[in-house]
Design a protein around this motif. Structure first.
Motif, PDB file in Angstrom:
ATOM      1  N   GLU A  58       0.826  -1.212   0.000  1.00  0.00           N
ATOM      2  CA  GLU A  58       0.000   0.000   0.000  1.00  0.00           C
ATOM      3  C   GLU A  58       0.859   1.261   0.000  1.00  0.00           C
ATOM      4  OE1 GLU A  58      -3.360   2.258   2.778  1.00  0.00           O
ATOM      5  OE2 GLU A  58      -2.345   0.459   3.500  1.00  0.00           O
ATOM      6  N   ALA A  59       1.979   1.223   0.741  1.00  0.00           N
ATOM      7  CA  ALA A  59       2.867   2.384   0.803  1.00  0.00           C
ATOM      8  C   ALA A  59       3.405   2.747  -0.577  1.00  0.00           C
ATOM      9  CB  ALA A  59       4.022   2.106   1.761  1.00  0.00           C
ATOM     10  N   LEU A  60       3.490   1.760  -1.457  1.00  0.00           N
ATOM     11  CA  LEU A  60       4.039   1.969  -2.797  1.00  0.00           C
ATOM     12  C   LEU A  60       2.961   2.080  -3.866  1.00  0.00           C
ATOM     13  CD1 LEU A  60       6.783  -0.724  -2.309  1.00  0.00           C
ATOM     14  CD2 LEU A  60       7.299   1.685  -2.793  1.00  0.00           C
ATOM     15  N   SER A  61       1.711   2.171  -3.444  1.00  0.00           N
ATOM     16  CA  SER A  61       0.603   2.096  -4.392  1.00  0.00           C
ATOM     17  C   SER A  61       0.550   3.273  -5.362  1.00  0.00           C
ATOM     18  CB  SER A  61      -0.734   1.997  -3.642  1.00  0.00           C
ATOM     19  OG  SER A  61      -0.919   3.132  -2.797  1.00  0.00           O
ATOM     20  N   ASP A  62       1.104   4.418  -4.995  1.00  0.00           N
ATOM     21  CA  ASP A  62       1.065   5.585  -5.874  1.00  0.00           C
ATOM     22  C   ASP A  62       2.296   5.690  -6.774  1.00  0.00           C
ATOM     23  OD1 ASP A  62      -1.391   6.401  -4.897  1.00  0.00           O
ATOM     24  OD2 ASP A  62      -0.511   7.632  -3.311  1.00  0.00           O
ATOM     25  N   THR A  63       3.132   4.678  -6.764  1.00  0.00           N
ATOM     26  CA  THR A  63       4.333   4.693  -7.609  1.00  0.00           C
ATOM     27  C   THR A  63       4.047   3.960  -8.918  1.00  0.00           C
ATOM     28  OG1 THR A  63       5.238   2.580  -6.819  1.00  0.00           O
ATOM     29  CG2 THR A  63       5.707   4.546  -5.492  1.00  0.00           C
ATOM     30  N   PRO A  64       4.897   4.138  -9.924  1.00  0.00           N
ATOM     31  CA  PRO A  64       4.699   3.430 -11.193  1.00  0.00           C
ATOM     32  C   PRO A  64       5.230   1.994 -11.165  1.00  0.00           C
ATOM     33  CG  PRO A  64       6.589   4.891 -11.366  1.00  0.00           C
ATOM     34  CD  PRO A  64       5.977   5.149 -10.030  1.00  0.00           C
ATOM     35  N   LEU A  65       5.651   1.521 -10.002  1.00  0.00           N
ATOM     36  CA  LEU A  65       6.166   0.156  -9.908  1.00  0.00           C
ATOM     37  C   LEU A  65       5.059  -0.859 -10.156  1.00  0.00           C
ATOM     38  CD1 LEU A  65       8.335   0.464  -6.655  1.00  0.00           C
ATOM     39  CD2 LEU A  65       9.105   0.653  -9.029  1.00  0.00           C
ATOM     40  N   THR A  66       5.439  -1.992 -10.728  1.00  0.00           N
ATOM     41  CA  THR A  66       4.480  -3.084 -10.884  1.00  0.00           C
ATOM     42  C   THR A  66       4.264  -3.751  -9.528  1.00  0.00           C
ATOM     43  OG1 THR A  66       6.195  -4.743 -11.309  1.00  0.00           O
ATOM     44  CG2 THR A  66       5.350  -3.516 -13.209  1.00  0.00           C
ATOM     45  N   ASP A  67       3.265  -4.613  -9.464  1.00  0.00           N
ATOM     46  CA  ASP A  67       3.017  -5.333  -8.215  1.00  0.00           C
ATOM     47  C   ASP A  67       4.229  -6.169  -7.819  1.00  0.00           C
ATOM     48  OD1 ASP A  67       0.435  -4.376  -7.815  1.00  0.00           O
ATOM     49  OD2 ASP A  67      -0.443  -5.906  -9.103  1.00  0.00           O
ATOM     50  N   GLU A  68       4.874  -6.778  -8.797  1.00  0.00           N
ATOM     51  CA  GLU A  68       6.071  -7.590  -8.515  1.00  0.00           C
ATOM     52  C   GLU A  68       7.193  -6.719  -7.966  1.00  0.00           C
ATOM     53  OE1 GLU A  68       8.975 -10.830 -10.815  1.00  0.00           O
ATOM     54  OE2 GLU A  68       7.508  -9.640 -11.939  1.00  0.00           O
ATOM     55  N   GLU A  69       7.376  -5.544  -8.538  1.00  0.00           N
ATOM     56  CA  GLU A  69       8.428  -4.636  -8.075  1.00  0.00           C
ATOM     57  C   GLU A  69       8.108  -4.087  -6.690  1.00  0.00           C
ATOM     58  OE1 GLU A  69       9.820  -3.061 -12.504  1.00  0.00           O
ATOM     59  OE2 GLU A  69       8.222  -2.019 -11.392  1.00  0.00           O
ATOM     60  N   ARG A  70       6.845  -3.798  -6.426  1.00  0.00           N
ATOM     61  CA  ARG A  70       6.460  -3.315  -5.092  1.00  0.00           C
ATOM     62  C   ARG A  70       6.745  -4.370  -4.029  1.00  0.00           C
ATOM     63  NH1 ARG A  70       0.641  -0.875  -7.157  1.00  0.00           N
ATOM     64  NH2 ARG A  70       1.542   0.827  -8.374  1.00  0.00           N
ATOM     65  N   LEU A  71       6.433  -5.619  -4.349  1.00  0.00           N
ATOM     66  CA  LEU A  71       6.713  -6.692  -3.402  1.00  0.00           C
ATOM     67  C   LEU A  71       8.217  -6.814  -3.163  1.00  0.00           C
ATOM     68  CD1 LEU A  71       5.724  -9.015  -1.653  1.00  0.00           C
ATOM     69  CD2 LEU A  71       5.857 -10.507  -3.655  1.00  0.00           C
ATOM     70  N   ALA A  72       9.021  -6.658  -4.211  1.00  0.00           N
ATOM     71  CA  ALA A  72      10.468  -6.744  -4.068  1.00  0.00           C
ATOM     72  C   ALA A  72      10.993  -5.656  -3.123  1.00  0.00           C
ATOM     73  CB  ALA A  72      11.145  -6.635  -5.437  1.00  0.00           C
ATOM     74  N   VAL A  73      10.463  -4.449  -3.253  1.00  0.00           N
ATOM     75  CA  VAL A  73      10.890  -3.352  -2.382  1.00  0.00           C
ATOM     76  C   VAL A  73      10.442  -3.617  -0.938  1.00  0.00           C
ATOM     77  CG1 VAL A  73      10.653  -0.888  -1.896  1.00  0.00           C
ATOM     78  CG2 VAL A  73      10.886  -1.679  -4.264  1.00  0.00           C
ATOM     79  N   ARG A  81      19.974   4.231   1.458  1.00  0.00           N
ATOM     80  CA  ARG A  81      20.576   4.021   0.131  1.00  0.00           C
ATOM     81  C   ARG A  81      19.696   3.098  -0.713  1.00  0.00           C
ATOM     82  NH1 ARG A  81      22.461   7.100   2.815  1.00  0.00           N
ATOM     83  NH2 ARG A  81      20.862   8.202   1.641  1.00  0.00           N
ATOM     84  N   ILE A  82      19.039   2.133  -0.066  1.00  0.00           N
ATOM     85  CA  ILE A  82      18.063   1.308  -0.784  1.00  0.00           C
ATOM     86  C   ILE A  82      16.949   2.197  -1.323  1.00  0.00           C
ATOM     87  CG2 ILE A  82      16.266  -0.450  -0.512  1.00  0.00           C
ATOM     88  CD1 ILE A  82      18.121  -1.822   1.518  1.00  0.00           C
ATOM     89  N   PHE A  83      16.457   3.100  -0.471  1.00  0.00           N
ATOM     90  CA  PHE A  83      15.398   4.021  -0.902  1.00  0.00           C
ATOM     91  C   PHE A  83      15.887   4.925  -2.034  1.00  0.00           C
ATOM     92  CE2 PHE A  83      13.052   3.966   3.455  1.00  0.00           C
ATOM     93  CZ  PHE A  83      12.515   2.739   3.122  1.00  0.00           C
ATOM     94  N   ASP A  84      17.154   5.369  -1.952  1.00  0.00           N
ATOM     95  CA  ASP A  84      17.704   6.197  -3.032  1.00  0.00           C
ATOM     96  C   ASP A  84      17.659   5.443  -4.357  1.00  0.00           C
ATOM     97  OD1 ASP A  84      18.255   8.243  -1.282  1.00  0.00           O
ATOM     98  OD2 ASP A  84      20.398   7.798  -1.112  1.00  0.00           O
ATOM     99  N   GLY A  85      18.036   4.157  -4.305  1.00  0.00           N
ATOM    100  CA  GLY A  85      18.027   3.352  -5.518  1.00  0.00           C
ATOM    101  C   GLY A  85      16.628   3.176  -6.077  1.00  0.00           C
ATOM    102  N   VAL A  86      15.656   2.943  -5.195  1.00  0.00           N
ATOM    103  CA  VAL A  86      14.267   2.797  -5.642  1.00  0.00           C
ATOM    104  C   VAL A  86      13.775   4.110  -6.255  1.00  0.00           C
ATOM    105  CG1 VAL A  86      11.892   2.359  -4.900  1.00  0.00           C
ATOM    106  CG2 VAL A  86      13.758   0.994  -3.959  1.00  0.00           C
ATOM    107  N   ALA A  87      14.136   5.224  -5.616  1.00  0.00           N
ATOM    108  CA  ALA A  87      13.715   6.532  -6.140  1.00  0.00           C
ATOM    109  C   ALA A  87      14.290   6.778  -7.537  1.00  0.00           C
ATOM    110  CB  ALA A  87      14.151   7.637  -5.177  1.00  0.00           C
ATOM    111  N   LEU A  88      15.565   6.415  -7.724  1.00  0.00           N
ATOM    112  CA  LEU A  88      16.180   6.584  -9.044  1.00  0.00           C
ATOM    113  C   LEU A  88      15.496   5.682 -10.074  1.00  0.00           C
ATOM    114  CD1 LEU A  88      19.972   6.750  -8.099  1.00  0.00           C
ATOM    115  CD2 LEU A  88      18.566   8.611  -8.996  1.00  0.00           C
ATOM    116  N   TYR A  89      15.135   4.485  -9.664  1.00  0.00           N
ATOM    117  CA  TYR A  89      14.453   3.551 -10.571  1.00  0.00           C
ATOM    118  C   TYR A  89      13.083   4.098 -10.964  1.00  0.00           C
ATOM    119  CZ  TYR A  89      12.549  -0.884 -12.318  1.00  0.00           C
ATOM    120  OH  TYR A  89      11.984  -1.867 -13.096  1.00  0.00           O
ATOM    121  N   ILE A  90      12.358   4.662  -9.989  1.00  0.00           N
ATOM    122  CA  ILE A  90      11.056   5.258 -10.273  1.00  0.00           C
ATOM    123  C   ILE A  90      11.203   6.442 -11.227  1.00  0.00           C
ATOM    124  CG2 ILE A  90       9.166   6.595  -9.242  1.00  0.00           C
ATOM    125  CD1 ILE A  90       9.368   4.764  -6.793  1.00  0.00           C
TER     126      ILE A  90
END
Length: 318
Positions: free
Chosen positions: A147-162, A236-245
């Motif tokens: 749910e925290a990632l629901s407003d991002t363009p990530l797929t469901d699989e990518e959200r689960l990975a994060v 740094r994990i969050f930084d990487g996710v932000a760059l990916y988004i």
């Protein structure tokens, strides 16, 4: 044809059914005061006080004042009890994460809350991970991360990975903190004193010749530094996710790893000749490390002898 395609859903294991409250209650049993909930509460209290090793059906029954057979009418296996204990101790994620703006802040709150669960109930960390825990509370944590990632363009699989990355970092952090707490409790030292003792031990055995990078880190004081390396890593994990988004927003291609890491088929199958070959390789690598260590020691001693000879020659010349 799979069981699902054949409309034949698998039967829920007893422990999972108990967690969801859909398992049949025993027809007969001890007094009405007995229940699955009371059994689990008693087991969690026992684990919190004495560790998971103290938990047995007999010990829990004694704590409740019943016989072990009385418990088996409600919880038929210890593995089911451990599952229910983990479910109870894990609890539900805090609603607080919904009050924050943005996926990063929400996941940060969930991370902190998971670490606190591990600190309150460190015995959870010793339970083996045998798959996704299909229980209400555990499902609620996964749902909160998604749910925290629901407003991002990530797929469901990518959200689960994060979400799994956050959970994994929280678990690793909890393991380290719980370990330091246990060391402090048994030794009488504070967590900082435990770190200082470990740093002193590292200082005694780590040489610049054998472990140059680690030696530099020790001399820089990394093992007694006050900074939090786990929160740093999480950011740094969050930084990487932000760059990916950001890359997805620009239209770049997705980059989900195609396969899980696994053992070589021969190793997974327990092939005897393969295991023996691996053992031979490990022994050869160990011999090589020892030979290189001896070489460095001989080189150091040779330099010391040359320096000593040079000093003696200069002294004689003077």
């Amino acid at each position: 044809m799979s069981a699902v395609e054949n409309d034949e859903l698998p039967e829920l294991p007893r422990g999972i059914a108990l967690a969801w409250g859909v398992a049949a209650n025993p027809q007969r049993g001890p007094k009405r005061e007995m229940s699955v909930e009371r059994i689990v509460d008693a087991a969690v209290e026992l684990a919190d006080a004495e560790g998971i090793g103290a938990v047995s059906m007999a010990a829990v029954a004694a704590r409740l004042g019943y016989t072990p057979m009385s418990l088996y009418r409600y919880v038929t296996a210890k593995d089911d009890l451990l599952l229910l204990m983990q479910e109870e101790a894990t609890g539900v994620p805090p609603d607080e994460h919904r009050e924050h703006e943005g996926w990063r802040a929400k996941l940060g709150v969930l991370f902190e809350a998971q670490v606190q669960v591990f600190l309150r109930h460190p015995w959870i960390l010793s339970l083996p991970i045998t798959g996704s825990p299909i229980t209400p509370n555990s499902s609620a944590w996964i749902d909160a991360g998604l749910e925290a990632l629901s407003d991002t363009p990530l797929t469901d699989e990518e959200r689960l990975a994060v979400a799994l990355a956050v959970t994994g970092e929280a678990r690793w952090y909890g393991m380290v903190l719980a370990g330091y707490d246990e060391q402090a409790r048994t030794s009488g030292l504070s967590p900082q004193e435990v770190s200082e003792r470990e740093a002193a031990l590292f200082d005694r055995v780590i040489t610049a010749d054998e472990f140059p990078a680690l030696r530099r880190a020790i001399e820089a004081g990394v093992f007694t530094a006050t900074g939090d390396p786990f929160r740093f890593a999480l950011e740094r994990i969050f930084d990487g996710v932000a760059l990916y988004i950001d890359a997805l927003d620009r239209g770049d291609a997705r980059d989900m790893a195609p396969e899980w890491v696994g053992l070589d088929a021969a190793e997974a199958g327990g092939d005897k000749r393969y295991r023996e070959a691996q053992k031979a390789v490990r022994e050869a690598e160990k011999a090589l490390r020892l030979a290189r260590k001896a070489e460095r020691q001989a080189h150091r001693e040779a330099l010391e002898r040359l320096a000593k000879t040079g000093r003696a020659s200069r002294a004689a010349a003077e």
